[in-house]
Write a protein that holds these residues in place. Structure first.
Motif, PDB file in Angstrom:
ATOM      1  N   THR A 196       0.000  -8.381  15.477  1.00  0.00           N
ATOM      2  CA  THR A 196       1.225  -7.662  15.871  1.00  0.00           C
ATOM      3  C   THR A 196       2.478  -8.532  15.741  1.00  0.00           C
ATOM      4  O   THR A 196       3.572  -8.096  16.050  1.00  0.00           O
ATOM      5  CB  THR A 196       1.129  -7.170  17.335  1.00  0.00           C
ATOM      6  N   ARG A 202       4.014   0.223   6.394  1.00  0.00           N
ATOM      7  CA  ARG A 202       2.772   0.971   6.072  1.00  0.00           C
ATOM      8  C   ARG A 202       3.140   1.890   4.914  1.00  0.00           C
ATOM      9  O   ARG A 202       3.400   3.090   5.134  1.00  0.00           O
ATOM     10  CB  ARG A 202       2.314   1.805   7.264  1.00  0.00           C
ATOM     11  N   ALA A 205       2.476   5.915   4.258  1.00  0.00           N
ATOM     12  CA  ALA A 205       1.865   6.547   5.443  1.00  0.00           C
ATOM     13  C   ALA A 205       2.600   7.834   5.791  1.00  0.00           C
ATOM     14  O   ALA A 205       3.829   7.873   5.787  1.00  0.00           O
ATOM     15  CB  ALA A 205       1.880   5.581   6.620  1.00  0.00           C
ATOM     16  N   GLN A 245      -4.026  -5.724   9.025  1.00  0.00           N
ATOM     17  CA  GLN A 245      -3.872  -4.549   9.895  1.00  0.00           C
ATOM     18  C   GLN A 245      -3.070  -3.469   9.190  1.00  0.00           C
ATOM     19  O   GLN A 245      -3.384  -2.274   9.289  1.00  0.00           O
ATOM     20  CB  GLN A 245      -3.191  -4.946  11.213  1.00  0.00           C
ATOM     21  N   ALA A 246      -2.045  -3.875   8.436  1.00  0.00           N
ATOM     22  CA  ALA A 246      -1.245  -2.896   7.694  1.00  0.00           C
ATOM     23  C   ALA A 246      -2.114  -2.187   6.652  1.00  0.00           C
ATOM     24  O   ALA A 246      -2.048  -0.970   6.498  1.00  0.00           O
ATOM     25  CB  ALA A 246      -0.055  -3.582   7.029  1.00  0.00           C
ATOM     26  N   VAL A 248      -5.388  -1.794   6.764  1.00  0.00           N
ATOM     27  CA  VAL A 248      -6.323  -0.927   7.498  1.00  0.00           C
ATOM     28  C   VAL A 248      -5.626   0.392   7.859  1.00  0.00           C
ATOM     29  O   VAL A 248      -6.169   1.480   7.641  1.00  0.00           O
ATOM     30  CB  VAL A 248      -6.843  -1.648   8.774  1.00  0.00           C
ATOM     31  N   ASP A 249      -4.396   0.293   8.388  1.00  0.00           N
ATOM     32  CA  ASP A 249      -3.663   1.500   8.799  1.00  0.00           C
ATOM     33  C   ASP A 249      -3.358   2.397   7.603  1.00  0.00           C
ATOM     34  O   ASP A 249      -3.473   3.620   7.681  1.00  0.00           O
ATOM     35  CB  ASP A 249      -2.345   1.110   9.487  1.00  0.00           C
ATOM     36  N   ALA A 252      -6.564   4.151   6.390  1.00  0.00           N
ATOM     37  CA  ALA A 252      -6.953   5.217   7.333  1.00  0.00           C
ATOM     38  C   ALA A 252      -6.078   6.448   7.111  1.00  0.00           C
ATOM     39  O   ALA A 252      -6.589   7.575   7.023  1.00  0.00           O
ATOM     40  CB  ALA A 252      -6.829   4.716   8.768  1.00  0.00           C
ATOM     41  N   ASP A 253      -4.780   6.240   7.006  1.00  0.00           N
ATOM     42  CA  ASP A 253      -3.854   7.359   6.818  1.00  0.00           C
ATOM     43  C   ASP A 253      -4.109   8.087   5.492  1.00  0.00           C
ATOM     44  O   ASP A 253      -4.187   9.316   5.443  1.00  0.00           O
ATOM     45  CB  ASP A 253      -2.418   6.839   6.850  1.00  0.00           C
ATOM     46  N   MET A 287     -12.812   0.582  10.535  1.00  0.00           N
ATOM     47  CA  MET A 287     -11.879   1.698  10.438  1.00  0.00           C
ATOM     48  C   MET A 287     -12.523   2.872   9.700  1.00  0.00           C
ATOM     49  O   MET A 287     -12.358   4.029  10.084  1.00  0.00           O
ATOM     50  CB  MET A 287     -10.608   1.213   9.719  1.00  0.00           C
TER      51      MET A 287
END
Ligand code: KG4
Ligand code: ZN
Length: 361
Positions: A196, A202, A205, A245-246, A248-249, A252-253, A287
């Motif tokens: 974080t 992202r 997204a 993390q970006a 992964v996000d 997922a989106d 994820m």
């Protein structure tokens, strides 16, 4: 049906023997893989000419070993399959030409396999996954969300507009001074990093399609790295964790949008299937489990050695095609580009380019 498969489209040389039973089940009898990573590491990426020469050097030996380990010989196999593209053309020529030679001398059918189709069908070899399913293919060269509806029947739902996901990992690793290939390094550093600390974008997204764009994310990492340079070890870990993390996000989106598009067009998929080297990443796998669970389907993630490039997936795709009577002539051309949507289209004839040569050559 027993099929010999040859893979040589990128930086792995591989030969494998796979059996496909009449009920559609399959088993790997041998799968010998030679990774060229050491040859390319000094250059920070795959060098096509070095790759092609390395394939030539080891392929014969790998085939002999794969045959021996499988307990078969050239008379007892039913067909020879080779990846005929897409990929680095020098390597593709090496594998396909070798397969043609075996097919010609041993009088066996030849199957020119699309490398992406082989990734797409691996879940049927490992898990017997029935059609139709949704596939996330994420490697160093490819990033696609595909509806897999049958052998030879693929609809691309999403793709990347710039870098592949693995490529984004590799480029990010390189700019942070980590070794090649970057994916595993970034994952390792991220384990002890703060995801974080950096507010990275992202990209794409929330958009209505299922396409990816990753080059902006890589640039954002570079700008943050330049802003706080010189980097401490902890800075590198935090940048890796924030980057991962970006990614992964974003995946997922994009997958959620892809799943919706799949359901609207083709009904419920039987599974979310993943393939390609990036699928080895634990954070990404977690994820994927979550996304599949939300959608009420299972996640099928073949073991990492079958997600990355290997001969078994080529042999298996060959066996699936052979079961439908789909074989190829010895005049088939290798292809650097070969989208999944064109999997059943014959390539331009091998001699097409020669007509343009001047008469006196
Ligand atoms: O499928 P693959 O072995 O080869 C092709 O590109 O066809 O995929 C290699 C890619 C590389 O970009 C590598 O960095 C990435 O997969 N990769 C990973 C991980 N392991 C390999 N990316 C993220 N996390 C990993 N653990
Ligand atoms: Zn691949």
């Amino acid at each position: 049906m027993v099929v010999l498969g040859i893979e040589s489209t990128c930086d792995e040389t591989s030969a494998a023997v796979v059996v496909r039973h009449e009920d559609g089940g399959g088993r790997i009898l041998s799968n010998v893989v030679f990774s060229q990573i050491a040859e390319h590491a000094a250059y920070g990426g795959v060098v096509p000419e070095i790759a092609a020469r390395a394939h030539v050097e080891v392929l014969d030996t790998l085939i002999a070993r794969a045959m021996e380990e499988s307990g078969h010989n050239f008379s007892s196999i039913d067909a020879v399959a080779a990846a005929a593209g897409p990929g680095l053309i020098g390597g593709v020529i090496v594998g396909l030409t070798t397969a043609k030679a075996i097919a010609l001398v041993r009088k066996k059918p030849l199957i020119a396999v699309n490398h992406l189709e082989a990734h797409a069908l691996t879940a049927r070899l490992t898990d017997g996954t029935p059609f139709p399913y949704i596939l996330l293919l994420a490697s160093g060269g490819h990033t696609q969300i595909v509806a897999v509806r049958g052998v030879g029947d693929y609809v691309r739902i999403g793709t990347t507009r710039d870098d592949a996901i693995g490529e984004a990992f590799d480029k990010t690793a390189k700019l942070l001074g980590l070794a090649y290939p970057g994916g595993p390094q970034v994952e390792k550093e991220a384990l002890t990093g703060n995801a974080t600390r950096f507010a990275l974008p992202r990209p794409m997204a929330g958009r209505n399609d299922a396409d990816f764009s990753l080059s902006g994310l890589k640039t954002a990492v570079r700008l943050e790295a330049e802003r706080i340079a010189p980097l401490s070890d902890q800075d590198v870990r935090d940048l890796c964790a924030s980057f991962q993390q970006a990614v992964v996000d974003v995946i997922a989106d994009r997958l959620r949008h892809g799943l919706r598009a799949f359901r609207e067009r083709f009904g419920m998929p039987t599974a979310l299937v993943t393939s390609g080297g990036v699928a080895a990443n634990e954070a990404i796998r977690k994820m994927l489990h979550r996304v599949a669970f939300e959608a009420g389907i299972v996640l099928v993630a073949p073991p990492p050695q079958l997600c990355t490039d290997n001969g078994a997936m080529i042999a298996w795709a060959g066996a699936e095609r052979l079961a439908l009577g789909l074989t190829d002539g010895l005049d088939i051309s290798p292809r650097a580009r070969w989208p999944l949507a064109d999997v059943n289209k014959p390539p331009a004839p091998a001699s097409a380019g020669l007509a343009k040569l001047p008469q006196d050559l």
